[in-house]
Design an enzyme around this catalytic site. Structure first.
Site, mmCIF file in Angstrom:
data_model
loop_
_atom_site.group_PDB
_atom_site.id
_atom_site.type_symbol
_atom_site.label_atom_id
_atom_site.label_comp_id
_atom_site.label_asym_id
_atom_site.label_seq_id
_atom_site.Cartn_x
_atom_site.Cartn_y
_atom_site.Cartn_z
ATOM 1 N N ASP A 39 36.505 -30.972 21.222
ATOM 2 C CA ASP A 39 37.262 -32.069 20.635
ATOM 3 C C ASP A 39 38.600 -32.216 21.357
ATOM 4 O OD1 ASP A 39 35.289 -32.544 18.756
ATOM 5 O OD2 ASP A 39 36.216 -31.255 17.248
ATOM 6 N N TYR A 67 35.412 -18.325 19.735
ATOM 7 C CA TYR A 67 36.555 -19.201 19.487
ATOM 8 C C TYR A 67 37.674 -18.423 18.799
ATOM 9 C CZ TYR A 67 33.230 -23.106 20.083
ATOM 10 O OH TYR A 67 32.289 -23.977 20.562
ATOM 11 N N ASP A 81 39.721 -31.456 10.325
ATOM 12 C CA ASP A 81 40.711 -30.895 11.240
ATOM 13 C C ASP A 81 42.026 -31.651 11.100
ATOM 14 O OD1 ASP A 81 40.523 -33.273 12.744
ATOM 15 O OD2 ASP A 81 39.114 -32.412 14.167
ATOM 16 N N ARG A 180 34.986 -26.377 12.565
ATOM 17 C CA ARG A 180 35.593 -27.241 11.531
ATOM 18 C C ARG A 180 34.856 -27.100 10.210
ATOM 19 N NH1 ARG A 180 35.221 -33.031 13.552
ATOM 20 N NH2 ARG A 180 33.552 -32.192 14.830
#
Length: 311
Positions: A39, A67, A81, A180
């Protein structure tokens, strides 16, 4: 080298397609693809394939990922988000009462093999149209859950703020997992709501962001990784003789017992689903799959001069 894999550290605020466009100009070719986007708000590792190595991306997309993220507990957003519109906030006293132990207990059911509903603004296709586009068009989108694996979901730090609690986490997960959605589901479990405020992808399989080049000043010639080296990180390898490489290149099958790399395997043991077949010149000849006790080409990689002509 005119074909290979590039590792790029994507900065915040641009799309993955922006990175691909920049790399196309730097590499002097339009034939560049990626092994999974990030993103615009996210940073970190993008794996790109150049020219003939784009054929290898299919085998990199499904690799597990790592991550580092910050989850803000206190309210939801329309996109799960920080880029979305804030929704109703939880009472401040409820958020203030959330303990580290409570967060850890809520994380436990989100670890392992889970059924995860992707964010409504994800790139999942619904009747041929991206979910995020349907949301932008004013449609209500309900996505089906999908099975994913979260092999690690660790808390690293807690920071209390005005009406919110920020939790820094590290996540290792299978391809297709939405961080997310983990933030959203953690907030739902605690009754506070939650969304993602920062996300950095540090690893895809055995490819690390520590090896990646920054977009500014990126040097394609020195950074490009050969298809053979990249394939070694993603697949088991068999080493071919020059004659076997020619046979595979002509569409013939090769006996498993005749290649190097499988001698130690039990003849009756299940074989991996695919192998990288590499010739004595360290050229990735093909991705091969076992058919009985033979190896068959499923994806071929032409010699460098052929790839240059295709580009």
């Amino acid at each position: 080298m005119n074909s290979g894999i590039l590792l790029v550290d994507k900065p915040q605020g641009i799309t993955s397609h922006d990175v691909v466009s920049r790399m196309r100009r730097l590499a002097g070719t339009r034939k560049i693809g990626h092994a999974g986007t990030l993103d615009p708000m996210a940073t970190g590792l993008l794996v790109l394939g150049v020219n003939g190595a784009t054929r290898l991306l299919h085998y990199l997309v499904g690799l597990d990922k790592e991550y580092f993220a910050t989850i803000r507990l206190g309210w939801n957003t329309t996109t799960d988000d920080a880029e979305g519109k804030a929704l109703d906030a939880a009472p401040a006293d409820l958020v203030a009462a959330v303990t580290e132990a409570a967060v850890l207990a809520a994380i436990e059911p989100l670890t392992g093999e889970i059924e995860q509903v992707p964010s409504a603004v994800s790139a999942v296709k619904v009747a041929g149209k991206r979910a995020y586009q349907r949301v932008r068009d004013g449609e209500t989108v309900e996505l089906a859950p999908r099975r994913v694996t979260v092999s690690a979901f660790e808390t690293l730090a807690f920071r209390a703020g005005d009406g919110h609690l920020d939790v820094d986490v590290r996540v290792e997960c299978s391809s297709g997992t939405y961080i997310r959605a983990l933030a959203r589901d953690l907030g739902a479990a605690l009754g506070t709501g939650g969304h993602l405020t920062a996300l950095r992808r540090s690893r895809i399989g055995r490819f690390s962001v520590d090896e990646a080049g920054e977009l500014e000043g990126f040097d394609v010639a020195s950074a490009i990784m050969s298809p053979a080296d990249a394939a070694r990180r993603a697949l088991p390898v068999v080493t071919l003789t020059a004659e076997q490489a020619i046979d595979l290149g002509h569409g013939k099958r090769v006996d498993i017992a005749a290649v190097t790399g499988l001698e130690a395997s039990d003849a009756d043991a299940p074989l991996p689903a695919a192998f990288a077949a590499i010739d004595p010149a360290d050229h990735l000849v093909a991705i091969v799959e076992p058919r009985g006790r033979q190896l068959k080409v499923v994806t071929g990689f032409p010699p460098a001069e052929s790839q240059e002509a295709d580009a």
